[in-house]
Scaffold this motif. Structure first.
Motif, mmCIF file in Angstrom:
data_model
loop_
_atom_site.group_PDB
_atom_site.id
_atom_site.type_symbol
_atom_site.label_atom_id
_atom_site.label_comp_id
_atom_site.label_asym_id
_atom_site.label_seq_id
_atom_site.Cartn_x
_atom_site.Cartn_y
_atom_site.Cartn_z
ATOM 1 N N GLN A 500 0.831 -1.179 0.000
ATOM 2 C CA GLN A 500 0.000 0.000 0.000
ATOM 3 C C GLN A 500 0.880 1.248 0.000
ATOM 4 N N THR A 501 0.520 2.223 -0.818
ATOM 5 C CA THR A 501 1.317 3.427 -0.974
ATOM 6 C C THR A 501 0.453 4.649 -0.691
ATOM 7 N N THR A 502 1.020 5.594 0.040
ATOM 8 C CA THR A 502 0.297 6.811 0.362
ATOM 9 C C THR A 502 1.047 8.020 -0.191
ATOM 10 N N PHE A 503 0.314 8.883 -0.891
ATOM 11 C CA PHE A 503 0.874 10.135 -1.376
ATOM 12 C C PHE A 503 0.103 11.275 -0.721
ATOM 13 N N GLU A 504 0.822 12.237 -0.188
ATOM 14 C CA GLU A 504 0.198 13.420 0.368
ATOM 15 C C GLU A 504 0.947 14.641 -0.132
ATOM 16 N N GLY A 505 0.220 15.711 -0.356
ATOM 17 C CA GLY A 505 0.895 16.915 -0.809
ATOM 18 C C GLY A 505 -0.068 18.045 -1.071
ATOM 19 N N SER A 506 0.499 19.194 -1.339
ATOM 20 C CA SER A 506 -0.299 20.357 -1.698
ATOM 21 C C SER A 506 0.479 21.177 -2.708
ATOM 22 N N SER A 507 -0.210 22.006 -3.419
ATOM 23 C CA SER A 507 0.429 22.864 -4.410
ATOM 24 C C SER A 507 -0.369 24.140 -4.546
ATOM 25 N N GLU A 508 0.301 25.152 -5.005
ATOM 26 C CA GLU A 508 -0.372 26.403 -5.288
ATOM 27 C C GLU A 508 0.256 27.012 -6.529
ATOM 28 N N GLY A 509 -0.530 27.751 -7.246
ATOM 29 C CA GLY A 509 -0.036 28.346 -8.479
ATOM 30 C C GLY A 509 -1.095 29.207 -9.112
ATOM 31 N N GLY A 510 -0.769 29.703 -10.284
ATOM 32 C CA GLY A 510 -1.744 30.563 -10.918
ATOM 33 C C GLY A 510 -1.348 30.974 -12.312
ATOM 34 N N ILE A 511 -2.252 31.721 -12.902
ATOM 35 C CA ILE A 511 -2.105 32.220 -14.266
ATOM 36 C C ILE A 511 -2.367 33.719 -14.244
ATOM 37 N N GLN A 512 -1.557 34.446 -14.965
ATOM 38 C CA GLN A 512 -1.788 35.856 -15.212
ATOM 39 C C GLN A 512 -1.745 36.078 -16.712
ATOM 40 N N MET A 513 -2.770 36.734 -17.238
ATOM 41 C CA MET A 513 -2.859 36.939 -18.673
ATOM 42 C C MET A 513 -3.304 38.362 -18.960
ATOM 43 N N GLY A 514 -2.562 39.053 -19.803
ATOM 44 C CA GLY A 514 -2.953 40.366 -20.273
ATOM 45 C C GLY A 514 -3.111 40.330 -21.784
ATOM 46 N N ALA A 515 -4.025 41.113 -22.301
ATOM 47 C CA ALA A 515 -4.284 41.080 -23.740
ATOM 48 C C ALA A 515 -4.782 42.435 -24.221
ATOM 49 N N ALA A 516 -4.567 42.686 -25.507
ATOM 50 C CA ALA A 516 -5.123 43.848 -26.198
ATOM 51 C C ALA A 516 -5.704 43.355 -27.511
ATOM 52 N N PHE A 517 -6.851 43.902 -27.916
ATOM 53 C CA PHE A 517 -7.508 43.408 -29.111
ATOM 54 C C PHE A 517 -8.210 44.544 -29.846
ATOM 55 N N VAL A 518 -8.403 44.325 -31.137
ATOM 56 C CA VAL A 518 -9.080 45.305 -31.977
ATOM 57 C C VAL A 518 -9.869 44.560 -33.048
ATOM 58 N N ASP A 519 -11.012 45.094 -33.413
ATOM 59 C CA ASP A 519 -11.861 44.501 -34.445
ATOM 60 C C ASP A 519 -12.377 45.624 -35.342
ATOM 61 N N LEU A 520 -12.304 45.412 -36.647
ATOM 62 C CA LEU A 520 -12.695 46.432 -37.625
ATOM 63 C C LEU A 520 -13.569 45.808 -38.697
ATOM 64 N N SER A 521 -14.715 46.430 -38.971
ATOM 65 C CA SER A 521 -15.622 45.990 -40.026
ATOM 66 C C SER A 521 -15.837 47.140 -40.996
ATOM 67 N N TYR A 522 -15.660 46.855 -42.307
ATOM 68 C CA TYR A 522 -15.754 47.913 -43.309
ATOM 69 C C TYR A 522 -16.586 47.425 -44.491
ATOM 70 N N ASP A 523 -17.633 48.188 -44.830
ATOM 71 C CA ASP A 523 -18.452 47.889 -45.997
ATOM 72 C C ASP A 523 -17.749 48.418 -47.234
ATOM 73 N N ILE A 524 -17.054 47.543 -47.944
ATOM 74 C CA ILE A 524 -16.286 47.959 -49.116
ATOM 75 C C ILE A 524 -17.211 48.453 -50.216
ATOM 76 N N SER A 525 -18.328 47.800 -50.385
ATOM 77 C CA SER A 525 -19.318 48.185 -51.394
ATOM 78 C C SER A 525 -20.687 47.841 -50.859
ATOM 79 N N ASP A 526 -21.703 47.971 -51.720
ATOM 80 C CA ASP A 526 -23.046 47.651 -51.271
ATOM 81 C C ASP A 526 -23.245 46.157 -51.073
ATOM 82 N N LYS A 527 -22.296 45.313 -51.502
ATOM 83 C CA LYS A 527 -22.424 43.874 -51.363
ATOM 84 C C LYS A 527 -21.300 43.225 -50.564
ATOM 85 N N LEU A 528 -20.149 43.871 -50.478
ATOM 86 C CA LEU A 528 -18.961 43.243 -49.921
ATOM 87 C C LEU A 528 -18.536 43.916 -48.621
ATOM 88 N N THR A 529 -18.304 43.103 -47.580
ATOM 89 C CA THR A 529 -17.881 43.602 -46.281
ATOM 90 C C THR A 529 -16.629 42.862 -45.830
#
Length: 817
Positions: A500-529
């Motif tokens: 029989q085997t016993t494992f015991e333990g603890s851990s701590e950790g984390g994630i940090q994430m930063g981001a920048a984003f941009v979205d652009l929509s342009y009607d090129i013509s009366d039919k095409l975007t």
């Protein structure tokens, strides 16, 4: 068609499809919706201006949301409008003398249309210089509603638009659909979506797949970071494990965005994203409840109360309670398996002190308690029979605090702050004694495993976007996300003759994430975007394991493991581009290229006291499709074909006895989707969704299963299909309405190779039928998995597996006040 008079009637009572609204609006004139919502009054102060500017100011002063084609108001000038008037009188005065009419289609949504042209007096029209896109005014930037009668509206690009104009594949569920189908969780919407699959494991969290990528496994048998993004009330939701912990009640809308969404939504959206929006407080007093009872002593109660406090403050309180016994019959006479219980509550407060500011605050707390994960013998006739002799459970508490604040003080620009904090505490115990794992060898697993988790997530998004109605629409923002976790574990395991085997333990950790984003929509013509987006993400992971020790089963004594620390970082660019082309007024074709990534992680090898990072995997999606409307919008047909290439594919290496994760493989998925919605009559709506996937690992030579290059992804089916019908028609001479909702799901040709067992095809048939009385009361009967089709979800060994839930039949009552 009978139009509902209030939003609360739509939420709790309406199952009938919204049919032919553009045709019937002329005949009905001022609808009951206009009578109910349009009679509200406000003090107007609108100067004489162009039609578009006047509607923009009108929207700000009333809080209404307008949808219209930009050409409709071209060339229209309005007179000044002042004084206290009702919404309807104000609109009539503003649009007097023009050929434009306004239609209320929801509590705060108005559609502007051209009046029908009389044959004897045709009105000449000018050729459009630009595509007549449906644009949404944003008077007070609120979470946008999704129901617009003869339109399906989505917010996949963080702006309100018709699905017809959106270059992508989206499954959209509004409040009516959610109520009709008894949607209580993620599984209920996934079953109704093409190329989506759910492993709904009784006694455990579920795993959701979209286009071959899952929340807790990537299809190679490897449990890595989630491949499906999850957004709840605008806040990114993440939980280590990364199975889905979300409960859906009193919801306004849910959208499933298919394919990589890295441009706007960022990390871990390789398969797609699930975007859920709970119901907002309204300025009309209302309430509703639902109560159900069924087999396995199941009982469910939920509801809401909506209370406007004054002209600027409104509150909405929602609650949910569900409990049932275990599905399993335990053959041990001294043991009854544990069932499940869920309790949740939410309060949302909306504060609108001016026409330029809208603040929405939410607090939610939920508690879940589920029985143990149970594996049953694999036989031709799968039975819900349990052999466990001791208990196990999964318990989880989640608290969420969200803020969504929008400001429109700058002309043509909306500024929005979305912030959230989530605290999670979970406890899992698996205790196995005398559970037969392999009947051929007589091998027994004897022991227990306990795992505890405390996690805290913080997120904040700052977004600016345009609200004008010109040919250019833009959006830009920055985002920060943080996740901190503390885990504890205790494992006692062993086999006969070994020790029989016993494992015991603890851990701590984390994630940090930063981001920048941009979205652009342009009607090129009366039919095409043209639409393009770009997101830059910078991610860092750090943590350490502490207090780890192992009891040596052979020599005795304790083997202490030194603390292990890790720190790794990476960054990613996620671009996307699409072109949409209107073949005619009813058909839009699109082509797109989108990208995304799945986060990397850390390998901890205690035996050698080493830590090793594995990096993120990346994905490129090539897609083309059409959105089409036929028979005056009574028939909607959407289709898409796509190819998803995954590089640096993550899997567990077979080159090491420790099975470290590596990201050096490749995978490829080809597929197609077809979605059809037919509003056949005033009382019948039908849906059909079909998906085909060929998902394969193209270069994975050294996995723990051996060389699986060219193999299909494990568990991913070739074919998925879902069919549904809604019937809502008058009976008994108009004294009641018959309400019927049916949903049929078909999953064919799932693959697991020859490593464990073959997975069978399966079907699910759900039905809900009842009557609705004129006083907004409904009595109904429901059946989940009516044909009792039980199938294998996850094999444990060649002879034992976790299986799906059996048939559940019950009765319910709902009431709206």
């Amino acid at each position: 068609m009978r139009l509902r008079t209030t939003y609360r009637q739509r939420w709790a009572l309406s199952l009938r499809p919204v049919l032919l609204s553009s045709l019937f609006a002329v005949a009905l004139g001022q609808s009951a919706l206009a009578a109910e919502y349009g009679n509200r009054t406000v003090q107007f102060n609108i100067p004489a201006s162009s039609g578009a500017d006047a509607i923009e100011v009108f929207a700000k002063q009333t809080g209404l949301q307008f949808l219209f084609q930009s050409r409709i108001l071209a060339g229209i000038n309005t007179k000044a409008l002042s004084g206290e008037l009702s919404y309807v009188d104000g609109l009539n005065t503003l649009l007097e003398g023009s050929n434009v009419r306004a239609e209320f289609v929801a509590q705060d949504i108005v559609v502007l249309r051209l009046k029908p042209v009389q044959p004897q007096s045709p009105v000449p029209t000018q050729k459009l210089k630009r595509k007549p896109k449906i644009r949404a005014s944003t008077p007070i930037a609120k979470p946008e509603p999704i129901l617009v009668k003869d339109m399906i509206v989505v917010t996949a690009r963080r702006r309100l638009e018709r699905l017809h104009d959106h270059p992508g594949s989206v499954a959209s569920f509004n409040a009516e659909k959610l109520e009709a189908a008894r949607v209580n969780g993620v599984e209920d919407i996934v079953y109704r979506t093409a190329n989506a699959l759910v492993e709904d494991r009784p006694g455990a969290d579920m795993n959701v797949f979209i286009r071959g990528t899952g929340t807790a496994t990537n299809g190679s048998g490897t449990r890595t970071d989630t491949g499906i993004g999850l957004y709840y009330d605008g806040v990114y939701t993440y939980l280590a494990g990364s199975r889905i912990p979300l409960l859906f009640y009193d919801m306004e809308r849910i959208e499933i965005l298919k394919g990589p969404q890295g441009g706007l939504y960022g990390r871990n959206t390789v398969g797609g994203a699930i975007v859920a929006q709970s119901a907002r407080p309204r300025d009309q007093q209302s309430a509703a409840f639902r109560a159900e009872i069924g087999e396995y002593a199941s009982r469910l109660v939920d509801g809401y109360v909506n209370m406007p406090v004054n002209d600027v403050l409104s509150v909405r309180v929602s609650g949910y309670y569900q409990e049932r016994d275990s599905y399993y019959t335990n053959i041990n006479p001294n043991k009854t398996d544990r069932g499940s219980r869920t309790l949740a509550g939410r309060i949302r407060v909306r504060y609108q002190p001016s026409t330029n500011l809208d603040a929405l605050f939410s607090y939610e707390k939920s508690n879940e308690d589920k029985g143990p994960v149970i594996a049953v013998p694999i036989t031709n006739d799968l039975q819900h029979t349990s052999y466990t002799t001791t208990d196990g459970f999964l318990a989880r508490d989640i608290e969420r605090l969200n803020a969504n604040i929008a400001w429109n003080g700058i002309d043509g620009v909306e500024l929005r702050l979305i912030a959230g904090i989530a605290n999670t505490k979970s406890r899992t115990l698996s205790d196995f004694n005398n559970l037969i794992i392999d009947e051929n060898t007589g091998e027994f697993q004897v022991g227990e495993q306990y795992r505890g988790l405390k996690a805290k997530q913080k997120s904040i998004d700052l977004i600016a976007k345009s609200t004008s109605h010109g040919p250019v629409q833009w959006l830009a923002g920055i985002s920060y996300f943080e996740d901190r976790q503390h885990k504890t574990s205790h494992t006692l395991q062993g086999f006969l003759g070994i020790g029989q085997t016993t494992f015991e333990g603890s851990s701590e950790g984390g994630i940090q994430m930063g981001a920048a984003f941009v979205d652009l929509s342009y009607d090129i013509s009366d039919k095409l975007t043209l639409n393009t987006s770009l997101r830059y993400s910078d991610e860092q992971r750090s943590g350490k394991s502490t207090d780890a020790e192992t009891i040596d089963p052979i020599n005795g004594g304790t083997i202490a493991t030194p603390n292990l620390e890790y720190d790794t970082a990476y960054n990613k660019f996620s671009p996307a581009i699409s072109l949409g082309y209107d073949l005619n007024d009813s058909i839009m074709a699109y082509a797109k290229l989108t990208t995304g990534y799945q986060s990397g992680g850390i390998n901890a090898r205690r035996a050698s006291n080493l830590l090793e990072a594995f990096g993120p995997s990346t994905a490129i999606n090539y897609e083309a499709g059409i959105h089409s409307e036929w028979l005056d919008r009574r028939l909607l047909v959407n289709a898409a074909i796509f190819r998803l290439d995954q590089n640096n594919f993550q899997y567990q290496s077979g080159n090491s006895p420790f099975g470290e994760f590596v990201n050096e493989g490749r995978a490829r998925t080809n597929g197609l989707e077809i979605d059809i919605t037919g509003r056949l009559t005033r009382w019948l709506e039908v849906e059909a969704h079909y998906g085909y996937l060929d998902a394969r690992t193209t270069d994975v030579p050294n996995s723990t299963f051996g060389d699986i290059s060219g193999f299909r992804k494990f568990g991913i089916p070739h074919h998925t299909a879902a069919f549904g019908a809604d019937i809502h028609t008058s009976i008994l001479g108009g004294k009641a309405d018959l309400v019927l909702n049916v949903n049929y799901t078909l999953v064919l040709d799932r693959f697991l190779g020859d490593f464990v067992v073959q997975l069978d095809d399966y079907t699910l048939f759900d039905v809900k039928a009842g009557i609705e009385l004129p006083n907004a009361t409904r009595f109904y009967m429901f059946a989940e998995n009516l044909f009792n089709d039980t199938h294998i979800i996850t094999p444990v060994t060649t002879q034992a597996a976790e299986i799906s839930a059996p048939r559940l039949v019950g009765f319910g009552i709902s009431k709206t006040f």
